[in-house]
Structures are given as structure tokens and as C-alpha cells.
Design an enzyme around this catalytic site. Structure first.
Site, PDB file in Angstrom:
ATOM      1  N   ILE A 220       0.751  12.613   3.865  1.00 24.83           N
ATOM      2  CA  ILE A 220      -0.614  12.744   4.345  1.00 24.83           C
ATOM      3  C   ILE A 220      -0.604  13.461   5.692  1.00 24.83           C
ATOM      4  CG2 ILE A 220      -0.617  10.535   5.577  1.00 24.83           C
ATOM      5  CD1 ILE A 220      -3.520  10.157   4.637  1.00 24.83           C
ATOM      6  N   GLY A 221      -1.659  14.219   5.985  1.00 23.67           N
ATOM      7  CA  GLY A 221      -1.759  14.873   7.282  1.00 23.67           C
ATOM      8  C   GLY A 221      -2.078  16.343   7.172  1.00 23.67           C
ATOM      9  N   GLY A 222      -2.298  16.962   8.325  1.00 19.62           N
ATOM     10  CA  GLY A 222      -2.721  18.357   8.380  1.00 19.62           C
ATOM     11  C   GLY A 222      -1.732  19.321   7.759  1.00 19.62           C
ATOM     12  N   MET A 223      -0.432  19.146   8.059  1.00 23.51           N
ATOM     13  CA  MET A 223       0.545  20.102   7.552  1.00 23.51           C
ATOM     14  C   MET A 223       0.719  20.031   6.040  1.00 23.51           C
ATOM     15  SD  MET A 223       3.422  20.457  10.495  1.00 23.51           S
ATOM     16  CE  MET A 223       2.958  21.232  12.067  1.00 23.51           C
ATOM     17  N   GLU A 244       4.647   9.507  -3.895  1.00 20.97           N
ATOM     18  CA  GLU A 244       4.234   8.130  -3.633  1.00 20.97           C
ATOM     19  C   GLU A 244       2.719   8.072  -3.487  1.00 20.97           C
ATOM     20  OE1 GLU A 244       6.161   6.971  -0.010  1.00 20.97           O
ATOM     21  OE2 GLU A 244       4.766   8.066   1.256  1.00 20.97           O
ATOM     22  N   LEU A 319       6.933  12.863  13.924  1.00 18.30           N
ATOM     23  CA  LEU A 319       6.443  12.855  15.298  1.00 18.30           C
ATOM     24  C   LEU A 319       7.381  13.631  16.212  1.00 18.30           C
ATOM     25  CD1 LEU A 319       5.442   9.084  15.516  1.00 18.30           C
ATOM     26  CD2 LEU A 319       3.878  11.033  15.327  1.00 18.30           C
TER      27      LEU A 319
END
Length: 446
Positions: A220-223, A244, A319
């Protein structure tokens, strides 16, 4: 068998269900969009009557009322397998919420072998004519929790999509103790998220490494969203899905004809996932869709399964990465962010796959609350930062400045390669750090 009669016998109100939870109980509260709502509201009202009720959940998109009502944990203790936004705030605020470290693939085994569970509250679709309740968006570890629980309460939500499954995707009424009708409660949605120029550049590096017929896992996330958008508009074809988490990027790719699963070496033509979270469009797409197959997370994430899928491509965020090639994706120092999830699972499984690749992607810098630009490529992590992927397991690291394969690389080669991925403004300082750490060769280009 008259399942309707049995249903009526087990039907109780949410208030009656909440009354069955006692002080000291361990309670399974659900996952993602399947987190309890009806029983949650009633249990929160009982706060002053209870102490030491220990709740388990994860990936919450809206704070459960028990968490909002008792942030100091005087009555309810929240235990998260993977922190969504509300949980992140609670864990960092303390002392009412805590993170439970895990490899996501092992979660069903944790429930069966390692943890106590008094009550499981499971959100499902309405019962079918055969007496089964479908787990909808959350096959994941739900059946393992039901098997372990001393009491099973099904919370029926008419808004939950019916998601066809491989196995462990539904429960029969015979295994249910009580039923609560929540009504038609809108499911929590996850915004698709925006992405910028940096995300697009990272996505370009990754998409160039993906062959036709590959099977994809996206975090999940922008990239990951940027990668999905680029794939949807690319010339790639015959892609498969084994992930997943099922996210909106898969819907976009499928609707543009990029996904058919025809080249998968297992589960051919099926899009496989453990749980799903995203937009209303995603939930509508999954509803009764025979192309999509929910499965327990020990199957979706297990390295022994993933390795059997040729050209498996895993794409996840991080991160920070240090000069040894270690990946930190759960916390920054003592500040908790999310969880380990399946990142290590897929780093292991993808590398074992014939033609497989695991990509950890991140921007080279970020801007902190003080307005300072900080490098995400570090000599060492801050005290308290969790190592999610250990250095022997790291495959590809990607930033907007390039892509580097850590496998088979000695410490000085890793330092050189990873510094090339850092923002130019930080490279000289990172070289000095590497020299002090004894992982820099005089022959390296500066």
C-alpha cells in the site's frame, strides 16, 4: 437442516453480544474493513464495568469506539498486528495500545498455537442457503481465530462483498455461537493516494524490470500505486496477481486488460489475495467475482508457495535503508508507523521464485516536521528503528536515482551502490560515514 431456524435461535442484539465479554478476556476484533462496528459501539458503553479487556486487531481505517473511549488503556488494551492510522496514533501516544511484531504469513499459526483467545467477533456477509457466512474482504487469519476462540460472534454486515475463496473463507453456522445483525454499514475506505514525480521515477525503474506474464504483489502507498498506474498504461500483458493485500491498482490493471493470470504456474487465471482494502470501486469489483480468490495469509505469503510462482515480482515501501542493506519499514526510532506485514515474507519468496525479484522502494529524502530535508539512506538506523528485512534477505533497493541489487554484494559494494541511490546532497557525508564504518574502498568513485 433448517438453517433459518438455527439462525433465529442464535440471533442476539449487539448489546447482548457485548455483555458476553468479561474483564480479563482476550478478544479478536477483526481486521481492516472487517473490524467490528455494532458490538464495538456497545462494548465501549460498558467501559466502566470492565478492566483488562485485551483486544486484537489491525489495519484499522477508523478508530474503534473502544479505542477512542479509553485512550489510556484503563479498561481496554488494543494489541495491533499491523497499525492503521488510528492505531499508529494510539501506539505512539500510549499506554492504551501496543504493536505485536510478526511475520504476517505466520499469523494463522500464532492463533492456533501461540495466543489466548476467549471471544472472536467476525464481520461477515449474510448467511447463504447452505448455512455459511463469508468473510468477505478478510480471509487472512479469520478461520484460525475462530478455531481458537472459546466463543464466536458473527457480526453480519449487508454491505460486505461476497468474496469467493480458496479455503478458510467462510464459517458454517454450526461453528457460530451467536449472530448479530449490524445492518448495512458502509465499509471503511482507503483513499487511492496521490503520487508525484519521485514516485513515478521509482515506478519507471521497477516497471522496466517486469516481464510479460509476471505475477505481482503490491504493498500500500504512493509508490506501489504509481507502479500500478504505470503498468496499467504500459505494453505489459498476461500479468497475474498473488498478493497479501488487494489494492485499487490491481483493479485499474485488470480493467485495462493487463491482468489475466494465464502465465501463472499455480492458481492459473485467479487473482489471489489474503485481504482487500481500498475504494468502493474495489469492493464492488471483488463482489462475487470468480476471477478473484481470497485465501488464508499463510498461503498467500508463504515463501514455500510464492517460490512456485515463476517471475514473481514483489513491490513494497520502506522508511529507511542503511548502508549495510538493512531495511526499516515499521518504525522511525521509537516512533511506530505500521508493521512488518508481509515484506520479509515476499522478500524471501520472490527471490526463491524462478525469475522472481523483490523490490523495496523509497524516496531518497523526506521533509521532517522542522522543514528539514533528511536522507532516507542512512549509515545506521536511529535507536529503536525496527529492522524489517535483514541484510542477507534484501534484493533490489530503488529510489528516484536508480536501482541496486544487494544480492551477492559485499559490504563495500553495498555501501557504494546504496550511496549512489541517495540524494547527491548527502553522498559525501555518507561516504565519510562508510569510511568510519570500515566499508569503503579507496578505489571507489567519489
Amino acid at each position: 437442516m433448517d438453517y433459518k431456524k438455527l439462525y433465529d435461535q442464535k440471533l442476539i442484539t449487539a448489546k447482548e453480544a457485548a455483555a458476553k465479554i468479561k474483564s480479563g478476556d482476550w478478544v479478536e476484533y477483526g481486521w481492516g474493513a472487517g473490524t467490528s462496528t455494532a458490538v464495538d459501539a456497545e462494548l465501549a458503553k460498558r467501559m466502566d464495568e470492565l478492566e483488562d479487556v485485551k483486544l486484537r486487531g489491525g489495519v484499522t481505517f477508523k478508530a474503534p469506539q473502544v479505542l477512542s473511549a479509553d485512550p489510556e488503556g484503563k479498561h481496554f488494551i488494543w494489541n495491533s498486528w499491523h497499525a492503521g492510522g488510528p492505531e499508529r496514533k494510539a501506539v505512539n501516544a500510549g499506554p492504551g495500545a501496543f504493536y505485536n511484531p510478526l511475520r504476517y504469513s505466520e499469523l494463522p499459526k500464532y492463533y492456533r498455537d501461540e495466543v489466548e483467545l476467549d471471544v472472536a467477533i467476525v464481520t461477515t456477509t449474510p448467511m447463504d442457503k447452505h448455512g455459511y457466512f463469508n468473510f468477505g474482504l478478510n480471509a487472512s487469519h479469520t478461520m484460525a481465530g475462530i478455531e481458537k476462540a472459546k466463543m464466536v460472534i458473527v457480526e453480519v454486515n449487508e454491505a460486505m462483498p461476497y468474496c469467493p475463496g480458496k479455503c478458510e473463507s467462510e464459517v458454517h453456522i454450526d461453528r457460530v455461537d451467536f449472530i448479530v445483525e449490524a445492518g448495512n454499514v458502509p465499509l471503511a475506505e482507503v483513499p487511492k493516494g496521490s503520487y508525484g514525480e519521485v514516485d513515478e521515477k521509482v515506478a519507471e525503474f521497477i516497471v522496466n524490470e517486469i516481464p510479460d506474464g509476471a505475477t505481482l504483489q503490491l504493498g500500500i502507498g504512493g509508490m506501489p500505486n504509481a507502479v500500478g498506474a504505470l503498468i496499467a498504461d504500459s505494453d505489459l500483458k498476461d500479468l497475474g496477481v498473488h498478493s497479501e493485500m488487494y489494492v485499487d491498482a490491481f483493479v485499474d490493471m485488470a480493467k485495462k486488460g493487463k491482468v489475466n493470470g494465464s502465465k501463472k504456474t499455480i492458481d492459473k487465471y485467479r487473482q489471489v489475495y489474503a485481504f482487500a482494502a481500498g475504494s468502493a470501486e474495489l469492493y464492488e469489483y471483488l463482489d462475487h467475482n470468480p476471477e478473484c480468490m481470497a485465501a488464508p495469509v499463510n498461503y498467500t505469503n508463504g515463501a514455500e508457495v510464492v517460490k512456485e510462482i515463476d517471475n514473481f515480482i514483489s513491490i513494497n515501501n520502506a522508511l529507511n535503508v542503511d548502508l549495510w542493506g538493512q531495511v526499516s519499514s515499521e518504525s522511525t526510532g521509537l516512533r511506530h508507523i505500521s508493521g512488518a506485514g508481509g515484506q520479509l515474507d515476499f522478500a524471501l519468496g520472490a527471490y526463491l521464485s524462478k525469475g522472481g525479484k523483490s523490490f523495496i522502494c523509497l524516496s531518497s529524502t523526506f521533509t521532517n516536521k522542522k522543514g528539514e530535508t533528511v536522507s532516507r539512506i542512512l549509515p545506521n538506523f536511529a535507536t529503536g528503528s525496527a529492522i524489517t528485512v535483514a541484510r542477507p534477505n534484501t534484493h533490489y533497493i530503488v529510489t528516484e536515482y536508480g536501482i541496486f541489487n544487494c544480492k551477492g554484494r559485499t559490504t563495500w559494494e553495498r555501501a557504494e551502490g546504496l550511496i549512489e541511490l541517495a540524494h547527491p546532497d548527502f553522498r559525501d557525508e555518507l561516504i565519510k560515514n562508510a569510511e568510519e564504518m570500515g566499508i569503503w574502498r579507496a578505489s571507489n568513485k567519489r
